[in-house]
Design a protein around this motif. Sequence first.
Motif: not given
Length: 282
Positions: A182-199
Amino acid sequence: MFEYGTSDFSEVVQGLLQSRAYIIVVMIFKESIGPLMEQAYAAGVGGEGFVWLNNAPWDAAWETMSESLSEAEKNRIMKGALGITVHLNTSTPEYQGFAERWAAQPATVSASGECSDEVDASGAPIWMRYDVDDNLTSYDACVGLNFTTLGSPASLEGVSATNDAAHVVAMALHQLLYVQNLSSVTGPALNEAMLAQSFVGASGRVAFDSLGDRSEGIGYELLNHNGNMSWQRMGLWDATAGYKECAGEPGCETAVWSLAEAPLGRDSLDGAYCHMSIGNVS
């Protein structure tokens, strides 16, 4: 709703009296929790037989009560308050490894407080430093740390969780900017990507549920103020096992007031005496 710095809580205290509430949940600025509890207690609300829950750190309640109050008076006001503290499994290889790496970092300040002279490639000091006393012969203040004395491995829970939080943000940005390109990041997109993390991180397994809460690797100890300048442990909650009382375990005691019993000699916990008063201060 109260503005920051509110010191007169007579209206909310009157509301508590009229509500006949014994369980009081309040969202408030930390500077105001002490005066609120103090004024409520003076009117007959608080102490043993009541339960206070709040969003502010409980040490703020003690610190913001009137200096004229004795320790005994503050203890009577605080008695029965409930609090929680984060509980992590500090015996895992991940946590122990993090603690070892943390302590192995080179100190950026000496034991006497002198700042490190390290500089970056441009020659600028790496660590912010400044003169705080207009004395050229004394050491500058700086943001340096001595990692070997900053905390024992068992006291780095907050540091390990902060480390994992930074990893969540970094991994989410990597997913968006480098994997999805992506060329830019929106707040909702960042939030969704953060909640998808698992480690598996320093603080344990990191994963999130549908509400955005951490669903693994973390627990909370329930604490009850015993009216004697200290908190006693009541139980532990985690997402896997739920809540478990610690009865019979070392350092665990029964609650000052059990929610299964009626307070102040009441015959029962019927609806007339179990109203919850919820306040919000912003």
